[in-house]
Design a protein around this motif. Structure first.
Motif, PDB file in Angstrom:
ATOM      1  N   ALA A  79       0.847  -1.196   0.000  1.00 55.50           N
ATOM      2  CA  ALA A  79       0.000   0.000   0.000  1.00 55.50           C
ATOM      3  C   ALA A  79       0.879   1.241   0.000  1.00 55.50           C
ATOM      4  CB  ALA A  79      -0.901  -0.007   1.235  1.00 55.50           C
ATOM      5  N   ASP A  80       0.449   2.248  -0.734  1.00 52.71           N
ATOM      6  CA  ASP A  80       1.174   3.510  -0.732  1.00 52.71           C
ATOM      7  C   ASP A  80       0.206   4.645  -0.408  1.00 52.71           C
ATOM      8  OD1 ASP A  80      -0.216   4.194  -3.146  1.00 52.71           O
ATOM      9  OD2 ASP A  80       1.319   3.166  -4.327  1.00 52.71           O
ATOM     10  N   ARG A  81       0.701   5.865  -0.430  1.00 48.53           N
ATOM     11  CA  ARG A  81      -0.117   6.993   0.006  1.00 48.53           C
ATOM     12  C   ARG A  81      -1.148   7.411  -1.035  1.00 48.53           C
ATOM     13  NH1 ARG A  81       3.681  11.238   3.132  1.00 48.53           N
ATOM     14  NH2 ARG A  81       1.639  11.978   3.861  1.00 48.53           N
ATOM     15  N   LYS A 105       1.790   4.934   7.014  1.00 56.19           N
ATOM     16  CA  LYS A 105       2.566   5.876   6.194  1.00 56.19           C
ATOM     17  C   LYS A 105       2.057   7.308   6.362  1.00 56.19           C
ATOM     18  CE  LYS A 105       4.401   2.630   2.827  1.00 56.19           C
ATOM     19  NZ  LYS A 105       4.630   2.296   1.395  1.00 56.19           N
ATOM     20  N   ARG A 106       1.644   7.616   7.603  1.00 56.05           N
ATOM     21  CA  ARG A 106       1.096   8.924   7.977  1.00 56.05           C
ATOM     22  C   ARG A 106      -0.190   9.259   7.239  1.00 56.05           C
ATOM     23  NH1 ARG A 106       6.747  10.224   8.239  1.00 56.05           N
ATOM     24  NH2 ARG A 106       7.337  10.514  10.429  1.00 56.05           N
ATOM     25  N   GLY A 107      -0.827   8.229   6.717  1.00 55.91           N
ATOM     26  CA  GLY A 107      -2.176   8.430   6.226  1.00 55.91           C
ATOM     27  C   GLY A 107      -2.358   8.249   4.736  1.00 55.91           C
ATOM     28  N   PHE A 108      -3.376   7.435   4.379  1.00 53.38           N
ATOM     29  CA  PHE A 108      -3.839   7.417   2.993  1.00 53.38           C
ATOM     30  C   PHE A 108      -5.366   7.491   2.997  1.00 53.38           C
ATOM     31  CE2 PHE A 108      -3.367   2.851   3.999  1.00 53.38           C
ATOM     32  CZ  PHE A 108      -4.538   2.297   3.502  1.00 53.38           C
ATOM     33  N   THR A 142      -7.528   8.849  16.087  1.00 54.03           N
ATOM     34  CA  THR A 142      -7.132  10.062  15.375  1.00 54.03           C
ATOM     35  C   THR A 142      -8.372  10.812  14.906  1.00 54.03           C
ATOM     36  OG1 THR A 142      -7.097   8.941  13.221  1.00 54.03           O
ATOM     37  CG2 THR A 142      -5.038   8.944  14.480  1.00 54.03           C
ATOM     38  N   PHE A 143      -8.170  12.086  14.566  1.00 51.51           N
ATOM     39  CA  PHE A 143      -9.164  12.828  13.818  1.00 51.51           C
ATOM     40  C   PHE A 143      -8.751  12.754  12.349  1.00 51.51           C
ATOM     41  CE2 PHE A 143      -9.796  14.898  17.961  1.00 51.51           C
ATOM     42  CZ  PHE A 143     -11.183  14.989  18.016  1.00 51.51           C
ATOM     43  N   ALA A 144      -9.534  12.085  11.535  1.00 52.80           N
ATOM     44  CA  ALA A 144      -9.203  11.936  10.118  1.00 52.80           C
ATOM     45  C   ALA A 144     -10.498  11.778   9.327  1.00 52.80           C
ATOM     46  CB  ALA A 144      -8.285  10.729   9.895  1.00 52.80           C
TER      47      ALA A 144
END
Length: 348
Positions: A79-81, A105-108, A142-144
């Motif tokens: 998986a990538d961003r 990865k800090r989010g996708f 988290t808030f996302a």
């Protein structure tokens, strides 16, 4: 963006096309794998490669162990961003999926397709993601925001009655805190069924979205969405510790009864309003026996609530039907009186 899906899911396909993901992951549990995935897949039109990831159903699996397994799967599948996660499921799937997507990865990007009433009207909206830890609900998260929320009322036909009733609690809460007309329409229903509830789903989702839009990080008005949850989450956590799970909505209904009584004790509503609201909630929800729990056990867990500051228990309490206050600090005596009130309440 919140949108009701059309029959051929064309709005979803168009939106995914605009996102142009490098690959797609579809997160399901065994229930949505069997009942909802067969509806989604024939209607999914994309050139992106996709993988199905299945987790075990149930709140007891919304934990760091499952999150770690998902991160490892993302790594193995490269998986990538620019990847996209589609969360097809109830609150556990949308909470968990949003959490792992927002942290890997800090989010996708991710999309929520809620399949339960509880997820449609509550869990999938607002950008709160999370997992439980040490029997504390959603203590890590988290808030996302999801890229989009697509709901399909026909998924409700796959649910057991208890699951429908669980989501109905959040709908009642939305009416109590923000829309008296919504509350009055809901309590006038003579049956909890997909057919009876479907006309009110959009309004309930809109109420939550309106509140979240005003206060994404829960610094002020968003706290009102926690009405019924301070006591409700504590009781839910105690049952979770015992391995005896209760539906989230039933815990919230208990919490709303208790916190309505607290609002009376705090002088925010009169006894007639309190009694009427409690009676209406009781009409739809079973009594949950909490006599085995000491008041101290419940209040100790309430201190772990994420809204608390400086060692105080902060409540969101209604000051009328369709109106709610927040950051209400109550005395321990008032909380004990309320828990005793519930334990001795007359069961209809």
């Amino acid at each position: 963006m919140i949108k009701e899906l059309d029959q051929d899911f064309s709005s979803l396909n168009e939106y995914i096309g605009q996102l142009a993901p490098s690959k797609i992951f579809i997160l399901v549990d065994e229930n949505t794998h069997d009942h909802c995935l067969p509806i989604l897949l024939p209607n999914l039109e994309t050139d992106a490669p996709f993988e199905i990831i299945e987790i075990e159903a149930g709140e007891e699996n919304k934990n760091i162990g499952t999150a770690t397994q998902l991160w490892e799967i993302f790594s193995e599948m490269e998986a990538d961003r620019k990847s996209l996660l589609i969360n097809l499921g109830g609150g556990v799937v949308t909470d968990m999926g949003g959490f792992v997507a927002s942290t890997y990865k800090r989010g996708f990007k991710f999309i929520n397709i809620p399949t339960t009433l509880l997820a449609m009207c509550d869990a999938s909206i607002g950008g709160k993601t999370g997992i439980d830890h040490q029997f504390l609900k959603n203590i890590i998260g988290t808030f996302a925001l999801p890229e989009g929320i697509f709901f399909y009322p026909k998924f409700l036909e796959t649910l057991k009655f208890e699951e429908l009733r669980s989501g109905f609690a959040e709908m009642l809460k939305h009416g109590l805190i923000a829309d008296a007309n919504h509350w009055n329409e809901l309590i006038s229903l003579n049956k909890i069924s997909p057919e009876h509830l479907s006309p009110f789903i959009s309004r309930s989702m809109a109420i939550k979205n309106e509140v979240v839009t005003k206060d994404f990080k829960e610094e002020n008005v968003r706290k009102t969405l926690n009405f019924g949850h301070t006591i409700g989450h504590a009781v839910e956590s105690l049952f979770l510790q015992k391995g005896n799970l209760i539906p989230h909505g039933e815990a919230v209904a208990l919490g709303m009864i208790c916190e309505t009584h607290l609002a009376f004790l705090a002088g925010l509503i009169d006894v007639d309003h309190s009694s009427t609201i409690i009676t209406k909630i009781q009409r739809f929800f079973p009594y949950i026996d909490i006599s085995e729990f000491k008041n101290e056990d419940i209040t100790n867990l309430m201190f772990n609530d994420k809204k608390n500051l400086d060692g105080n228990i902060n409540f969101s309490l209604i000051d009328g039907i369709g109106s709610c206050t927040y950051d209400q600090k109550l005395h321990a005596e008032q909380i004990n009186l309320t828990l005793d009130f519930y334990k001795n309440i007359e069961v209809n």
